[in-house]
Design a protein around this motif. Sequence first.
Motif, short mmCIF file in Angstrom:
data_model
loop_
_atom_site.label_atom_id
_atom_site.label_comp_id
_atom_site.label_asym_id
_atom_site.label_seq_id
_atom_site.Cartn_x
_atom_site.Cartn_y
_atom_site.Cartn_z
N ASP A 233 0.82 -1.21 0.00
CA ASP A 233 0.00 0.00 0.00
C ASP A 233 0.86 1.26 0.00
O ASP A 233 0.40 2.33 -0.45
CB ASP A 233 -0.92 0.02 1.23
N LEU A 234 2.08 1.13 0.52
CA LEU A 234 3.00 2.27 0.54
C LEU A 234 3.88 2.30 -0.71
O LEU A 234 4.96 2.86 -0.71
CB LEU A 234 3.87 2.23 1.80
N TYR A 235 3.38 1.67 -1.78
CA TYR A 235 4.00 1.70 -3.10
C TYR A 235 5.34 0.96 -3.17
O TYR A 235 6.19 1.28 -4.00
CB TYR A 235 4.20 3.16 -3.58
N ALA A 236 5.52 -0.02 -2.31
CA ALA A 236 6.71 -0.87 -2.39
C ALA A 236 6.45 -1.98 -3.39
O ALA A 236 5.38 -2.61 -3.38
CB ALA A 236 7.05 -1.47 -1.02
N GLY A 237 7.40 -2.21 -4.29
CA GLY A 237 7.28 -3.32 -5.21
C GLY A 237 7.48 -4.65 -4.49
O GLY A 237 7.76 -4.71 -3.29
N ARG A 238 7.34 -5.74 -5.23
CA ARG A 238 7.50 -7.05 -4.61
C ARG A 238 8.91 -7.25 -4.07
O ARG A 238 9.10 -7.78 -2.98
CB ARG A 238 7.17 -8.15 -5.63
#
Length: 274
Positions: free
Chosen positions: A175-180
């Motif tokens: 949700d905090l825009y971190a990729g996998r």
Amino acid sequence: MVLPAGLWLLAFLLIPLSFMVSLSLQTGNLVDGFQQTLHWQNYTEGLDTYGGTFARSLWYGLLATVACVILGYPAAYWIAFRAGRRKATYLLLILLPYFVSFVLRTVAWRHVLSDSGPLLGPLRGHGLLPAGFHVLDTGFAVVSGLAYNFLPFMVLPIYVALQRIDPRTVEAARDLYAGRAQAFGRVVLPLSLPGVFAGAIMTFVPASADFVNAEVLGGPGDTMIGNVIRAEYFESGAYPVASALSFTLTAILLVAIFVYARTLGTRNVLEAPR
């Protein structure tokens, strides 16, 4: 609550270890008996004679541990997050070889790695391997056997650590825009380090002290310290020398574990999942 574990360690670790230390300082033979003479030369002579064997054993144990991490972490990750309702089935498949004797599994691995085995046989038959190429009686075969035999010791602790991770933390990272990759590197991997720490210890210690794989899969130049200790005990009857070598190996492994724990940061690792 601590009393049962303390009694167990006292009866099966501390008391036998004290007897071993006492025996390592004695001199004598099986015919005339052994006497306590505080013969510290058993330690110095053992290190001088078998220093290279100690180094080889630790190196093989380290390589096997690294191989188990590389193979075991993805397997544990997949079982923990992708296996669904079949987690117990896949864990049973990992543990299934342990229903067979350790020696038989190692002998079977020798067949797998043989020149005419299921791995090299077809390649050799199609001319894809050089004429003198072989895997058996090499250090690679020993490390492969160690990794194969001790892989569950790495998978299970990592799986338990991964199971303790709250999925909502991974969702929060996404949700905090971190990729996998970022979510794995910043959330999953740090929280799973206790499992990696426990698995590395559970793999490195028995792998470094093992002698079956070196005897079955290795050649004359792949002798490990476990082979030397077994020969001193059962073939030469040199109990003090064998005890000195055993205690030296124990001390080296304890120092290696301490250095590893200090490097990794034991307190931070143990507090990671909290």
